[in-house]
Design a protein around this motif. Structure first.
Motif, PDB file in Angstrom:
ATOM      1  N   TYR A  63       0.902  -1.163   0.000  1.00 39.01           N
ATOM      2  CA  TYR A  63       0.000   0.000   0.000  1.00 39.01           C
ATOM      3  C   TYR A  63       0.934   1.203   0.000  1.00 39.01           C
ATOM      4  CZ  TYR A  63      -3.829  -3.035   1.566  1.00 39.01           C
ATOM      5  OH  TYR A  63      -4.785  -4.007   1.669  1.00 39.01           O
ATOM      6  N   ILE A 120       3.981   0.986   2.225  1.00 40.16           N
ATOM      7  CA  ILE A 120       3.798  -0.068   3.234  1.00 40.16           C
ATOM      8  C   ILE A 120       3.831  -1.441   2.570  1.00 40.16           C
ATOM      9  CG2 ILE A 120       2.263  -0.992   5.009  1.00 40.16           C
ATOM     10  CD1 ILE A 120       1.020   1.870   5.129  1.00 40.16           C
ATOM     11  N   ALA A 142       2.772  -4.759   2.826  1.00 40.14           N
ATOM     12  CA  ALA A 142       1.776  -5.463   3.643  1.00 40.14           C
ATOM     13  C   ALA A 142       1.911  -6.985   3.525  1.00 40.14           C
ATOM     14  CB  ALA A 142       0.373  -5.028   3.269  1.00 40.14           C
ATOM     15  N   ALA A 189      -3.789 -12.771  13.388  1.00 41.12           N
ATOM     16  CA  ALA A 189      -4.277 -11.630  14.161  1.00 41.12           C
ATOM     17  C   ALA A 189      -4.751 -10.518  13.232  1.00 41.12           C
ATOM     18  CB  ALA A 189      -3.161 -11.123  15.069  1.00 41.12           C
ATOM     19  N   ASN A 190      -5.449  -9.560  13.812  1.00 42.79           N
ATOM     20  CA  ASN A 190      -5.852  -8.374  13.079  1.00 42.79           C
ATOM     21  C   ASN A 190      -4.647  -7.678  12.471  1.00 42.79           C
ATOM     22  OD1 ASN A 190      -8.208  -7.096  12.451  1.00 42.79           O
ATOM     23  ND2 ASN A 190      -8.764  -6.808  14.612  1.00 42.79           N
ATOM     24  N   GLY A 191      -4.750  -7.311  11.202  1.00 37.12           N
ATOM     25  CA  GLY A 191      -3.656  -6.595  10.575  1.00 37.12           C
ATOM     26  C   GLY A 191      -2.559  -7.487  10.038  1.00 37.12           C
ATOM     27  N   ALA A 192      -2.757  -8.817  10.098  1.00 34.72           N
ATOM     28  CA  ALA A 192      -1.721  -9.743   9.632  1.00 34.72           C
ATOM     29  C   ALA A 192      -1.581  -9.691   8.115  1.00 34.72           C
ATOM     30  CB  ALA A 192      -2.060 -11.165  10.077  1.00 34.72           C
ATOM     31  N   GLY A 193      -2.661  -9.337   7.418  1.00 35.33           N
ATOM     32  CA  GLY A 193      -2.601  -9.274   5.958  1.00 35.33           C
ATOM     33  C   GLY A 193      -3.521 -10.265   5.269  1.00 35.33           C
ATOM     34  N   LYS A 194      -4.473 -10.809   6.014  1.00 39.84           N
ATOM     35  CA  LYS A 194      -5.385 -11.806   5.434  1.00 39.84           C
ATOM     36  C   LYS A 194      -6.267 -11.181   4.353  1.00 39.84           C
ATOM     37  CE  LYS A 194      -7.270 -12.530   9.500  1.00 39.84           C
ATOM     38  NZ  LYS A 194      -6.597 -11.476  10.286  1.00 39.84           N
ATOM     39  N   SER A 195      -6.912 -10.054   4.683  1.00 37.14           N
ATOM     40  CA  SER A 195      -7.787  -9.415   3.702  1.00 37.14           C
ATOM     41  C   SER A 195      -6.995  -8.954   2.484  1.00 37.14           C
ATOM     42  CB  SER A 195      -8.494  -8.208   4.317  1.00 37.14           C
ATOM     43  OG  SER A 195      -9.295  -8.616   5.388  1.00 37.14           O
ATOM     44  N   THR A 196      -5.823  -8.426   2.747  1.00 34.26           N
ATOM     45  CA  THR A 196      -4.982  -7.969   1.635  1.00 34.26           C
ATOM     46  C   THR A 196      -4.682  -9.129   0.688  1.00 34.26           C
ATOM     47  OG1 THR A 196      -3.995  -6.351   3.128  1.00 34.26           O
ATOM     48  CG2 THR A 196      -2.829  -6.785   1.075  1.00 34.26           C
ATOM     49  N   GLU A 211     -14.841  -8.698   3.574  1.00 34.17           N
ATOM     50  CA  GLU A 211     -14.941  -8.368   4.986  1.00 34.17           C
ATOM     51  C   GLU A 211     -15.929  -7.213   5.166  1.00 34.17           C
ATOM     52  OE1 GLU A 211     -11.174  -8.072   7.233  1.00 34.17           O
ATOM     53  OE2 GLU A 211     -11.861  -6.088   7.774  1.00 34.17           O
TER      54      GLU A 211
HETATM   55  N1  LIG Z   1      -5.971   0.659   2.326  1.00 32.23           N
HETATM   56  C1  LIG Z   1      -4.865   0.494   3.081  1.00 32.23           C
HETATM   57  N2  LIG Z   1      -3.891   1.427   3.063  1.00 32.23           N
HETATM   58  C2  LIG Z   1      -2.771   1.279   3.816  1.00 32.23           C
HETATM   59  N3  LIG Z   1      -2.526   0.218   4.605  1.00 32.23           N
HETATM   60  C3  LIG Z   1      -3.456  -0.746   4.662  1.00 32.23           C
HETATM   61  C4  LIG Z   1      -4.667  -0.663   3.902  1.00 32.23           C
HETATM   62  N4  LIG Z   1      -5.403  -1.771   4.144  1.00 32.23           N
HETATM   63  C5  LIG Z   1      -4.683  -2.496   5.013  1.00 32.23           C
HETATM   64  N5  LIG Z   1      -3.509  -1.894   5.329  1.00 32.23           N
HETATM   65  C6  LIG Z   1      -2.472  -2.414   6.221  1.00 32.23           C
HETATM   66  O1  LIG Z   1      -2.029  -3.656   5.721  1.00 32.23           O
HETATM   67  C7  LIG Z   1      -1.861  -4.582   6.774  1.00 32.23           C
HETATM   68  C8  LIG Z   1      -2.721  -5.796   6.534  1.00 32.23           C
HETATM   69  O2  LIG Z   1      -4.095  -5.450   6.651  1.00 32.23           O
HETATM   70  P1  LIG Z   1      -5.263  -6.474   6.381  1.00 32.23           P
HETATM   71  O3  LIG Z   1      -4.958  -7.244   5.170  1.00 32.23           O
HETATM   72  O4  LIG Z   1      -6.538  -5.725   6.409  1.00 32.23           O
HETATM   73  O5  LIG Z   1      -5.165  -7.412   7.657  1.00 32.23           O
HETATM   74  P2  LIG Z   1      -6.177  -8.505   8.206  1.00 32.23           P
HETATM   75  O6  LIG Z   1      -7.236  -8.717   7.188  1.00 32.23           O
HETATM   76  O7  LIG Z   1      -5.341  -9.713   8.436  1.00 32.23           O
HETATM   77  O8  LIG Z   1      -6.730  -7.964   9.482  1.00 32.23           O
HETATM   78  C9  LIG Z   1      -2.198  -3.840   8.055  1.00 32.23           C
HETATM   79  O9  LIG Z   1      -0.999  -3.381   8.622  1.00 32.23           O
HETATM   80  C10 LIG Z   1      -3.035  -2.689   7.598  1.00 32.23           C
HETATM   81  O10 LIG Z   1      -2.867  -1.585   8.445  1.00 32.23           O
END
Ligand SMILES: Nc1ncnc2c1ncn2[C@@H]1O[C@H](COP(=O)(O)OP(=O)(O)O)[C@@H](O)[C@H]1O
Ligand SMILES: [Mg+2]
Lengths: 325, 241
Positions: free
Chosen positions: B19, B22, B24, B43-50, B91
């Protein structure tokens, strides 16, 4: 001016504002940008109509209607081209960059039209390259930097309705109001019931969720620009028929007024554009008839905007800005 | 058929997703075989959704490969990937709040023909009778559980071969969570391959065949779900014992 003619004039100029406002509002709703070049597409539409209606090849009784169609198609293509060339690469850009680009496109259209109309030999280009002779009846070419009028091309006096000795509803007003109603009804049906219309509403609400449905965002936005610009062509012809003189900056004033109408109605809302347009047209005609100096008319128009926004910051029919949960 | 004989339907090979500056996702690889339920926990923020967003084409990996159904899909747009039968139920549900329930389902079938949509719509209304009752209702007025049903039904309207679910139980009452997992099992029974991202690691591991554990952009553990369910480290970090 009596109240009946204020109403009739207000409804007709308001209908024109509404048609333009629909373009602003659709583009804003779906592409999330203010296309400030929209007003200049109006001007291109009116010029296209003017030239096409003078083409010798279109001399028949259906000539003016065909000229309208040519203007609509050309403006739709122009709108698609503007989106593709100027705005598409700015989808992720800050809105200020998009706004400045839109203003740039606006000046570009005005200046290109100014240049084209003052070039020598435009009529020869049409004749030799496209095989179209565009001239007045006495064979005088119509191109030139002078101010144009299209009133005699859209003579609708045969449709006039004489209500009394002193009160006539002009045919042009009837046509303008009817065209506006047809457009609003068709557009609402399109947006509510067709697949593309539903896709537009989805893109408007949540662009990435729409992508997950397999909706092609680019195509949806292209169609939006095409529709808005086609409407601008119609509005341009009606506006110049009203009559207003046709010069390269002709689109600016109705463009701004229609933008205000869209904001008053609630930008993004189709019924809002209709109500905003009609309200603005009516207020404008009313103040023109009661105020001692016509220069104050625009001040009244802008005051309406300010008053509406004071009480309803998202416009009359605008959606409340909801917090994302 | 044993696991290793099943065909690989999705394979993610060493992808990196950014991102802006960043970093990710830092070299994630995973695979899903036909007819499996695979879960991705962390955990939250691990990168699953990404990761899921990159697979479905919403995000573009800067490097690495994603192969789905023997075709390279990394770099393709979602509008090209969805019709191939790879769908994501995102999500937070992300249903179209201002559209009706039926219109939401219509959009789910966007890439399919009118008759296919009609057929799937009937199926969905049979599977989710609640949605049938609320067919003409504006989706934003549904309850949280109903919205999740709608989000899943909408994704199923595309008739996916591989359905990715991103935290489908988020914010739901326990009884609804049970219901969501029942639906997941049912879908799996009817031949849909599933890649499931969940906060509720215990339930996810108990329905899944295999699992991946993700931490700050990398996969740290993988194996049979039943084995991970009893793994000490997993228990400590994600199962709260
Ligand atoms: N749109 C975005 N812009 C910048 N950073 C992002 C964005 N979406 C997610 N992140 C960062 O990428 C990392 C992974 O996020 P995410 O994939 O949402 O995690 P999870 O789904 O596992 O909770 C986190 O550190 C989050 O802060
Ligand atoms: Mg997530």
């Amino acid at each position: 001016m009596d109240i009946m003619s204020v109403i009739i004039n207000g409804l007709s100029i308001g209908s024109i504002y509404a048609i333009i406002a629909l373009g602003y509002t659709m583009v804003y709703g779906i592409a999330k940008m203010l296309n400030f070049a929209h007003g200049d597409v109006i001007m291109v539409g009116a010029y296209t109509f003017f030239a096409a209606a003078h083409a010798r090849n279109l001399n028949g009784p259906a000539g003016p209607l065909i000229a309208v169609l040519i203007a609509i198609v050309l403006c739709a293509l122009l709108g698609m081209a503007i989106e593709f060339l100027a705005y598409r690469s700015l989808r992720q850009a800050p809105s200020l960059a998009v706004l400045i680009t839109a203003i740039g496109v606006s000046y570009l259209l005005q200046n290109v039209m100014q240049t084209v109309m003052s070039l020598d030999g435009v009529d020869r280009f049409f004749k030799n390259v496209l095989g179209v002779v565009i001239s007045e009846n006495n064979d005088k070419p119509i191109f030139g930097a002078d101010t144009k009028m299209i009133t005699d091309l859209v003579n609708m006096q045969s449709l006039d309705i004489h209500l009394s000795e002193t009160l006539t509803i002009p045919g042009l007003a009837i046509v303008t109001i009817a065209v506006n109603l047809v457009i609003v009804v068709l557009l609402s049906l399109f947006v509510n019931y067709t697949k593309m219309g539903k896709a537009m509403r989805s893109v408007s609400e949540d662009r990435s969720a729409a992508q997950l449905m397999g909706i092609n965002i680019n195509r949806t936005i292209t169609v939006t620009f095409a529709i808005g610009s086609a409407l601008a062509a119609i509005a341009g012809i009606l506006y110049c028929a009203f009559p207003h003189e046709l010069v390269p900056t002709t689109g600016s004033i109705p463009g701004i007024k229609a933008f205000i109408a869209a904001v008053i109605g609630g930008i993004g809302s189709i019924p809002g554009a209709l109500i905003g347009g009609l309200l603005l047209g009516f207020v404008e005609q009313l103040s023109r008839s009661v105020l001692p100096v016509t220069e104050l008319t625009d001040a009244v128009v802008y005051s309406v905007l300010i008053i509406v926004l004071l009480f309803r910051p998202t416009g009359l029919l605008g959606k409340k800005i909801r917090e994302k949960v | 058929m044993t696991e290793s004989q099943r065909r690989i339907i999705l394979s993610v090979e060493d992808i990196h997703v950014f991102y802006g500056a960043i970093h990710a996702i830092k070299g994630v690889s995973l695979e899903v075989r036909e007819d499996e339920i695979v879960t991705l926990i962390g955990a939250n923020g691990a990168g699953k959704s990404t990761t899921l967003n990159a697979i479905t084409g919403l995000l573009k990996p800067r490097s690495g490969k994603i192969v789905y159904d023997d075709k390279l899909i990394s770099g393709k747009k979602a509008s090209k990937i969805v019709p191939m039968g790879l769908c994501l139920c995102p999500e937070g549900r992300r249903i179209f709040q201002q559209l009706t329930v039926r219109e939401n389902l219509d959009m789910g079938g966007y890439t399919r023909s009118r008759s296919e949509i009609r057929e799937s719509m009937d199926e969905m209304f049979e599977r989710f009778p609640r949605l049938k009752e609320r067919e003409k209702q504006i989706a934003g007025t549904l309850s949280g559980g109903e919205q999740q049903m709608l989000a899943m039904a909408r994704a199923l309207m595309a008739r996916p071969k591989l359905l990715m679910l991103d935290e489908p139980s988020m914010g739901l009452a326990p009884i609804l969570v049970e219901q969501i997992f029942d639906i997941i099992k049912e879908l799996h029974g009817s031949g849909v391959t599933i890649l499931l991202v969940e906060q509720n690691a215990r339930m996810a591991l108990s329905v899944a065949d295999r699992a991946y554990v993700m931490e700050t952009g990398v996969i740290t553990m993988t194996g049979k779900a039943s084995a991970l369910l009893h793994n000490d480290a997993v228990q400590k970090a994600y199962l709260g014992n």
